[in-house]
Design a protein around this motif. Structure first.
Motif, PDB file in Angstrom:
ATOM      1  N   ASN A  85      29.898  -6.067  -6.159  1.00 45.14           N
ATOM      2  CA  ASN A  85      30.040  -5.363  -7.435  1.00 45.14           C
ATOM      3  C   ASN A  85      31.445  -5.418  -8.012  1.00 45.14           C
ATOM      4  N   ARG A 135      24.677  -2.723 -19.367  1.00 42.22           N
ATOM      5  CA  ARG A 135      24.147  -3.831 -18.564  1.00 42.22           C
ATOM      6  C   ARG A 135      24.772  -3.868 -17.181  1.00 42.22           C
ATOM      7  N   ARG A 185      23.726  -0.775 -14.989  1.00 41.35           N
ATOM      8  CA  ARG A 185      22.378  -0.912 -14.435  1.00 41.35           C
ATOM      9  C   ARG A 185      22.358  -1.866 -13.254  1.00 41.35           C
ATOM     10  N   ALA A 186      23.105  -2.968 -13.348  1.00 41.01           N
ATOM     11  CA  ALA A 186      23.152  -3.930 -12.247  1.00 41.01           C
ATOM     12  C   ALA A 186      23.810  -3.318 -11.014  1.00 41.01           C
ATOM     13  N   ASP A 215      24.035  -0.068 -10.231  1.00 39.37           N
ATOM     14  CA  ASP A 215      23.275   1.065  -9.694  1.00 39.37           C
ATOM     15  C   ASP A 215      21.907   0.674  -9.140  1.00 39.37           C
ATOM     16  N   GLU A 216      21.490  -0.568  -9.325  1.00 40.88           N
ATOM     17  CA  GLU A 216      20.165  -0.970  -8.845  1.00 40.88           C
ATOM     18  C   GLU A 216      20.124  -0.929  -7.320  1.00 40.88           C
ATOM     19  N   ARG A 217      19.112  -0.244  -6.775  1.00 38.71           N
ATOM     20  CA  ARG A 217      18.985  -0.103  -5.331  1.00 38.71           C
ATOM     21  C   ARG A 217      18.293  -1.318  -4.725  1.00 38.71           C
ATOM     22  N   TYR A 218      18.695  -1.653  -3.500  1.00 37.61           N
ATOM     23  CA  TYR A 218      18.037  -2.738  -2.778  1.00 37.61           C
ATOM     24  C   TYR A 218      16.644  -2.294  -2.349  1.00 37.61           C
ATOM     25  N   GLU A 228      22.981   0.322   1.936  1.00 37.08           N
ATOM     26  CA  GLU A 228      22.700   1.453   1.052  1.00 37.08           C
ATOM     27  C   GLU A 228      23.338   2.704   1.646  1.00 37.08           C
ATOM     28  N   ASN A 235      21.293  10.463  -8.972  1.00 34.83           N
ATOM     29  CA  ASN A 235      21.218   9.245  -8.167  1.00 34.83           C
ATOM     30  C   ASN A 235      22.330   9.223  -7.118  1.00 34.83           C
ATOM     31  N   SER A 283      24.693   1.037  -3.575  1.00 35.23           N
ATOM     32  CA  SER A 283      24.152  -0.180  -2.963  1.00 35.23           C
ATOM     33  C   SER A 283      25.180  -1.286  -3.108  1.00 35.23           C
TER      34      SER A 283
END
Length: 294
Positions: A47, A120, A123-124, A126-129, A186, A217, A221
């Motif tokens: 990230n 954008r 969101r990328a 914070d996206e969880r595996y 995570e 949240n 990740s």
């Protein structure tokens, strides 16, 4: 004779402005400058590159807008300055519709573009595996941290407060979280008492821990890409010894990670640290009911 000093001043001003504008270009070869003076490296985690690019590009956009704005202000000041022997006031205009539409539309466009890119990237990030390789419960507490390795069913020693004047605050005795390099991790963040904030400085990410608010949240990740030792801290003022709520993160090879897990099992740190260390924040006593009047 009166015009020459003015021309000289304008030349000096132009040279100074050109030098200031050239300074970023002259220092752009520096790795620190290319990262926008952020700590760590661009590839510390999966990230950090996204965060760095968003940060640097936002500053570039702000600099461009600033240069245009400053340039227009200086041009207006110089071009429309009051001349010697000028009598009365210049023509007064009540409004200029094209100009007003321009300076309303341009900021809205700039804000809209920044919002789109920020949304954008967020969101990328914070996206969880869907199926992380390592799951770790992270508990913040006044004034330390507890770490559970959920899948391995082991835990680090219960964290104790660091002391910056010596003793337990020595760097080799801070609570330490181990992460395997190149694996999907995570972190499930929770608080045992008051609000805290989990921050690993070189990861360029932090997240607040709100006690009792699971709808928020509470996950990070990441995939660590570089082995090494990184400092972490609480980034939310959480009480008297907030500054001593420190920890370390060691990103190691899979072999070293497995060896550390085996060592924890051998010393008896099996299972997860539960709610034994939880503490309900001190609250004001409930108001007493008024006695009925006699």
């Amino acid at each position: 004779m009166g015009k020459r000093p003015l021309k000289n001043r304008m030349r000096r001003f132009a040279a100074l402005a050109a030098g200031l504008l050239a300074l970023p270009a002259l220092t752009s070869c520096s790795d620190l400058v290319s990262r926008g003076f952020l700590p760590g490296a661009r590839d510390t985690t999966n990230n950090t590159e996204l965060i760095t690019d968003l940060w640097v590009n936002s500053w570039i956009a702000a600099l461009v807008v600033g240069i245009i704005t400053w340039g227009l202000m200086i041009w207006v000041i110089v071009a429309y300055r009051r001349r010697k022997n000028t009598v009365g006031f210049p023509p007064q205009l009540s409004y200029n519709l094209p100009l007003e539409v321009f300076y309303l539309a341009i900021p809205l466009i700039v804000i809209g573009v920044l919002f789109v890119f920020t949304d954008r990237e967020q969101r990328a990030i914070d996206e969880r595996y869907p199926n992380p390789d390592v799951v770790i419960d992270v508990f913040g507490k006044q004034w330390s941290w507890d770490f559970n390795y959920v899948k391995e069913q082991v835990h680090e020693d219960a964290g104790q407060q660091a002391h910056l004047t010596g003793g337990y605050g020595a760097p080799d005795r801070l609570p330490t979280l181990y992460l395997p390099v190149g694996k999907k991790v995570e972190l499930h963040l929770q608080s045992r008492d008051v609000q805290h904030s989990f921050w690993v400085v070189d990861f360029l990410q932090k997240r607040d821990l709100y006690p009792g608010h699971e709808q928020y949240n509470p996950y990070i990740s990441i995939t660590p890409n570089r082995t090494g030792e990184y400092m972490g801290k609480c980034a939310e003022l959480c009480g008297e010894y907030h500054s001593e709520m420190l920890f370390k993160v060691r990103v190691v090879t899979q072999q070293e990670y497995d060896s550390h897990i085996a060592d924890l099992k051998a010393k008896g740190n099996t299972g997860n640290l539960g709610t034994d260390f939880d503490r309900t924040p001190i609250s004001a006593p409930a108001p007493q009911a008024l006695e009925p009047a006699q």
